[in-house]
Design a protein around this motif. Sequence first.
Motif, PDB file in Angstrom:
ATOM      1  N   THR A 138       0.836  -1.205   0.000  1.00 25.68           N
ATOM      2  CA  THR A 138       0.000   0.000   0.000  1.00 25.68           C
ATOM      3  C   THR A 138       0.869   1.253   0.000  1.00 25.68           C
ATOM      4  O   THR A 138       0.560   2.244  -0.680  1.00 25.68           O
ATOM      5  N   LEU A 139       1.958   1.206   0.753  1.00 23.60           N
ATOM      6  CA  LEU A 139       2.912   2.314   0.720  1.00 23.60           C
ATOM      7  C   LEU A 139       3.434   2.539  -0.690  1.00 23.60           C
ATOM      8  O   LEU A 139       3.529   3.678  -1.159  1.00 23.60           O
ATOM      9  N   GLY A 140       3.779   1.461  -1.385  1.00 22.40           N
ATOM     10  CA  GLY A 140       4.253   1.586  -2.760  1.00 22.40           C
ATOM     11  C   GLY A 140       3.220   2.226  -3.670  1.00 22.40           C
ATOM     12  O   GLY A 140       3.558   3.071  -4.518  1.00 22.40           O
ATOM     13  N   LEU A 141       1.948   1.869  -3.486  1.00 21.02           N
ATOM     14  CA  LEU A 141       0.888   2.480  -4.291  1.00 21.02           C
ATOM     15  C   LEU A 141       0.756   3.969  -3.988  1.00 21.02           C
ATOM     16  O   LEU A 141       0.529   4.778  -4.901  1.00 21.02           O
ATOM     17  N   LEU A 142       0.893   4.341  -2.723  1.00 23.94           N
ATOM     18  CA  LEU A 142       0.831   5.762  -2.363  1.00 23.94           C
ATOM     19  C   LEU A 142       1.957   6.547  -3.030  1.00 23.94           C
ATOM     20  O   LEU A 142       1.739   7.655  -3.539  1.00 23.94           O
ATOM     21  N   ILE A 143       3.159   5.992  -3.024  1.00 23.10           N
ATOM     22  CA  ILE A 143       4.293   6.652  -3.678  1.00 23.10           C
ATOM     23  C   ILE A 143       4.017   6.814  -5.172  1.00 23.10           C
ATOM     24  O   ILE A 143       4.293   7.874  -5.763  1.00 23.10           O
ATOM     25  N   LEU A 144       3.471   5.775  -5.789  1.00 23.26           N
ATOM     26  CA  LEU A 144       3.164   5.831  -7.221  1.00 23.26           C
ATOM     27  C   LEU A 144       2.110   6.887  -7.526  1.00 23.26           C
ATOM     28  O   LEU A 144       2.250   7.667  -8.478  1.00 23.26           O
ATOM     29  N   VAL A 145       1.058   6.936  -6.723  1.00 21.29           N
ATOM     30  CA  VAL A 145      -0.002   7.922  -6.935  1.00 21.29           C
ATOM     31  C   VAL A 145       0.533   9.332  -6.722  1.00 21.29           C
ATOM     32  O   VAL A 145       0.191  10.260  -7.472  1.00 21.29           O
ATOM     33  N   PHE A 146       1.364   9.514  -5.708  1.00 22.49           N
ATOM     34  CA  PHE A 146       1.962  10.831  -5.476  1.00 22.49           C
ATOM     35  C   PHE A 146       2.763  11.285  -6.697  1.00 22.49           C
ATOM     36  O   PHE A 146       2.637  12.428  -7.150  1.00 22.49           O
ATOM     37  N   GLY A 147       3.583  10.392  -7.220  1.00 25.29           N
ATOM     38  CA  GLY A 147       4.354  10.741  -8.413  1.00 25.29           C
ATOM     39  C   GLY A 147       3.466  11.086  -9.588  1.00 25.29           C
ATOM     40  O   GLY A 147       3.730  12.043 -10.325  1.00 25.29           O
ATOM     41  N   ALA A 148       2.381  10.341  -9.775  1.00 29.34           N
ATOM     42  CA  ALA A 148       1.465  10.607 -10.881  1.00 29.34           C
ATOM     43  C   ALA A 148       0.800  11.971 -10.734  1.00 29.34           C
ATOM     44  O   ALA A 148       0.652  12.717 -11.715  1.00 29.34           O
ATOM     45  N   LEU A 149       0.408  12.335  -9.518  1.00 29.15           N
ATOM     46  CA  LEU A 149      -0.223  13.634  -9.290  1.00 29.15           C
ATOM     47  C   LEU A 149       0.757  14.775  -9.548  1.00 29.15           C
ATOM     48  O   LEU A 149       0.397  15.798 -10.146  1.00 29.15           O
TER      49      LEU A 149
END
Length: 285
Positions: A204-215
Amino acid sequence: MMVMDGYRGFLGLLVSALLVGFLSVLFTLIWVLHYREGLGWDGTALEFNWHPVLVVTGFVFIQGIAIIVYRLPWTWKCSKLLMKSIHAGLNAIAAILAIISLVAVFDFHNARNIPNMYSLHSWVGLTAVILYVLQLLLGVFIFLLPWAPLSLRALLMPVHIYSGLLIFGAVIATALMGVTEKLIFALKKPEYSQFPPEGIFTNTLGLLILVFGALIFWIVTRPQWKRPKEPNSILLQPNGATAEGMEGSMAISVGNMDKSDSELNGEAAARKRNFALDEAGQRST
């Protein structure tokens, strides 16, 4: 504050990015404090735990904020020099935290006789840190300090923007690789493949990092949210002159030329009128 096209959309994405970025840092702290036994600086795994904390906090979150700081419309009335200084300062903090995170990893590996620099994660990560430091130094000497000529700045600005986004993308990829690599090595009973709570939490942490980068990528690539050009901004030149001053002097010169031309044309027309009147008067007499 200047009006921004799609201000509400920008504000929503900005708040979302800040929230996701903050959650990424919080999840990283929970991971190392709850699942990985905490933090320390003694050559043990506790020292290694500083690595993900500093990377996510500095190299991901703070770098992301540094990238979009020019897009904040309530800062558009601030001078460009101030915003450049803030941009450089945030990137400097991120670089320092990234370097400390590398020191923690090498200290841990050397204390445990673990080989260094054998994984793709380490190759990409070290490359990103080196490029990031070079990007920071070049940015300071070319764009922040008043030494480089405007022609050089104009030439390197697209490269600076592209390389910044490229490094940020590489950091996101490196962080995801590092999370996966750590879980594969650390989770034995139960194994990573058996969906243990730590594995699910850290995924879940990895997904948060990915979403942050996308935003961050979306915010910084929208042309309607770009900081408008400052008509009265001052770009210092090596000789102390300014680009705006040069443009202003050119405009004044052109204005004077136009004024001189109009005056000459007016004088010529007056002479023609006077000549015609004189000629008419001579004929009448």
